[in-house]
Design a protein around this motif. Structure first.
Motif, mmCIF file in Angstrom:
data_model
loop_
_atom_site.group_PDB
_atom_site.id
_atom_site.type_symbol
_atom_site.label_atom_id
_atom_site.label_comp_id
_atom_site.label_asym_id
_atom_site.label_seq_id
_atom_site.Cartn_x
_atom_site.Cartn_y
_atom_site.Cartn_z
ATOM 1 N N GLY A 76 0.804 -1.208 0.000
ATOM 2 C CA GLY A 76 0.000 0.000 0.000
ATOM 3 C C GLY A 76 0.840 1.262 0.000
ATOM 4 O O GLY A 76 0.477 2.260 -0.621
ATOM 5 N N SER A 77 1.969 1.241 0.691
ATOM 6 C CA SER A 77 2.820 2.421 0.733
ATOM 7 C C SER A 77 3.739 2.498 -0.480
ATOM 8 O O SER A 77 4.111 3.581 -0.926
ATOM 9 C CB SER A 77 3.660 2.422 2.016
ATOM 10 N N ASP A 78 4.107 1.339 -1.008
ATOM 11 C CA ASP A 78 4.967 1.323 -2.190
ATOM 12 C C ASP A 78 4.136 1.468 -3.464
ATOM 13 O O ASP A 78 4.359 2.324 -4.297
ATOM 14 C CB ASP A 78 5.729 -0.002 -2.273
ATOM 15 N N TRP A 79 3.186 0.562 -3.611
ATOM 16 C CA TRP A 79 2.322 0.472 -4.766
ATOM 17 C C TRP A 79 3.175 0.497 -6.042
ATOM 18 O O TRP A 79 4.332 0.080 -6.026
ATOM 19 C CB TRP A 79 1.243 1.556 -4.726
ATOM 20 N N LEU A 80 2.622 0.958 -7.144
ATOM 21 C CA LEU A 80 3.330 0.814 -8.418
ATOM 22 C C LEU A 80 4.571 1.691 -8.542
ATOM 23 O O LEU A 80 5.548 1.272 -9.185
ATOM 24 C CB LEU A 80 2.369 1.091 -9.585
ATOM 25 N N PRO A 81 4.598 2.895 -7.957
ATOM 26 C CA PRO A 81 5.828 3.696 -8.093
ATOM 27 C C PRO A 81 7.000 3.149 -7.290
ATOM 28 O O PRO A 81 8.149 3.454 -7.584
ATOM 29 C CB PRO A 81 5.414 5.077 -7.569
ATOM 30 N N GLY A 82 6.744 2.362 -6.250
ATOM 31 C CA GLY A 82 7.817 1.925 -5.365
ATOM 32 C C GLY A 82 8.218 3.045 -4.417
ATOM 33 O O GLY A 82 7.791 4.188 -4.559
ATOM 34 N N SER A 83 9.043 2.712 -3.437
ATOM 35 C CA SER A 83 9.558 3.717 -2.506
ATOM 36 C C SER A 83 10.884 3.234 -1.959
ATOM 37 O O SER A 83 11.199 2.046 -1.994
ATOM 38 C CB SER A 83 8.566 3.961 -1.353
ATOM 39 N N GLY A 84 11.665 4.179 -1.434
ATOM 40 C CA GLY A 84 12.997 3.847 -0.950
ATOM 41 C C GLY A 84 14.014 3.889 -2.076
ATOM 42 O O GLY A 84 13.685 4.101 -3.249
ATOM 43 N N LYS A 85 15.273 3.657 -1.706
ATOM 44 C CA LYS A 85 16.368 3.776 -2.664
ATOM 45 C C LYS A 85 17.226 2.518 -2.658
ATOM 46 O O LYS A 85 17.600 2.001 -1.613
ATOM 47 C CB LYS A 85 17.233 4.987 -2.299
#
Length: 386
Positions: free
Chosen positions: A134-143
């Motif tokens: 839910g927090s990442d979803w399709l764009p992703g998150s983090g490096k």
């Protein structure tokens, strides 16, 4: 953070019988501490101990690999029933459940032997999986940064339901490479020293889910640990699978919350002589609940086609939008039907009223869902609508 890990000890928790029966046996035990967990923003750790005792952690693992072999409909029924006892337990557990159901589906329908080690470990060790979808979803998150032999990960994953007792987080990070962003998918060992659960979950509702932020600082993921590399910010075949299977499970919880609110409101309303207005409220409430049930069944039927695609996403997300609308409306009407008694916290309805609001926030939210459905209707591209 506020976690009580001592297992509760109900009179009888049996692993025999269908998983729905096991869930029914747990309901009164889950309900016993629901209000307290809500009031204290405390993760329902003791309820997870019960879920393990009842063999529900491995319910979605194929029988050939040591589990109960439950399909999406059976798992949804389990989660709906658990929500009658404790909304937070059911919602947090739905995140584990769908992370089991997806590899089980891929093992069964795509014949992917690579899914076996994880599924066997869930069955043998009863490990808990976390989702950051839910927090990442399709764009992703983090490096993700390329280093020798793999990648160095830095991220902060929010809404990580069940975080205090999680064993593995199924997540990802964004790698900028060759002028474009890609999302790498991998599992994170929650016991790694580079991983920390932050005590951040203070929310309107679903307060016992332990949906804290998880900080990942410099965690090394070897090349062999990367399960998938995909373009960021667009639909991918894996996400067609994930979303088609996951959301009927997650929204079974919200349907269960609405049902429980309805039942509480009816109990309170029966203490009074029914007026015409009371009858009208009860009828509207049950009509909304029936609409939510029909919409959720449509979601399940879509998953049971076993054909994840842009079309299945449209069908599941349309069902999700309808469940959201009608489940929330059901609880609103339940609160009104209950009269002044329902306004007291002791009645339990105001907690359910807060918990049901969480249905608004999972993807696809109202705007993107409508745009996706509109694009499908008009034959426009949907690969970047999320």
């Amino acid at each position: 953070m506020n976690v009580i890990a001592t297992p509760a000890k109900p009179d009888a928790i049996l692993t025999e019988g269908p998983i729905a029966e096991r869930a029914h046996r747990l309901v009164p035990h889950l309900a016993a501490g629901a209000a307290e967990a809500d009031a204290q923003d405390r993760f329902v750790a003791e309820n997870y101990a019960l879920l393990k005792q009842a063999g529900l952690v491995e319910a979605g693992v194929p029988t050939e690999l040591g589990g109960a072999g439950a399909g999406v409909r059976e798992l949804a029924e389990m989660l709906r029933i658990l929500a009658h006892g404790c909304s937070s337990t059911a919602l947090a557990f739905s995140m584990h459940t769908h992370q089991v159901a997806v590899p089980a589906w891929r093992w069964r329908h795509q014949k992917l032997a690579a899914m076996e080690p994880l599924l066997k470990r869930i069955a043998a060790e009863r490990i808990i999986l976390l989702s950051s979808g839910g927090s990442d979803w399709l764009p992703g998150s983090g490096k993700a940064e390329r280093v020798e032999g793999g990648y160095r990960i830095t991220a902060r994953k929010v809404f990580s339901s069940g975080a205090p007792l999680g064993d593995l987080m199924m997540t990802g990070a964004v790698l900028h490479e060759d002028g474009a962003d890609h999302v790498l998918h991998f599992a994170v060992n929650m016991k790694a020293p580079e991983v920390k659960v932050l005590d951040t979950w203070r929310a309107l509702g679903m307060r016992g889910t332990g949906s804290h932020d998880v900080a990942i600082e410099g965690l090394f993921i070897p090349d062999a640990g990367v399960a998938l590399k995909r373009p960021a910010g667009q639909w991918h075949p894996l996400f067609h699978i994930i979303a088609t299977i996951a959301f009927p499970l997650v929204y079974a919880v919200y349907l269960g919350v609405a049902e429980q609110a309805r039942d509480l409101a009816v109990t309170l309303a029966k203490r009074r002589v029914p007026t015409e207005d009371v009858l009208h409220l009860a009828g509207r409430m049950d009509t909304s609940l029936r609409a939510a049930r029909l919409a959720h069944d449509w979601m399940l039927q879509t998953a049971e086609r076993n054909a994840p695609s842009a079309d299945s996403i449209n069908d599941v997300m349309t069902g999700k939008a309808l469940v959201t609308e009608h489940a929330i409306r059901t609880v609103e009407l339940a609160l009104e039907l209950s009269g002044g008694a329902g306004f007291h916290r002791a009645a339990g309805l105001e907690r359910l009223f807060r918990d049901i609001q969480g249905a608004r926030y999972h993807p696809l939210q109202a705007g993107p869902q409508a745009r996706y459905a509109g694009a499908m209707a008009l034959g426009a591209p949907v690969d970047r609508i999320f």
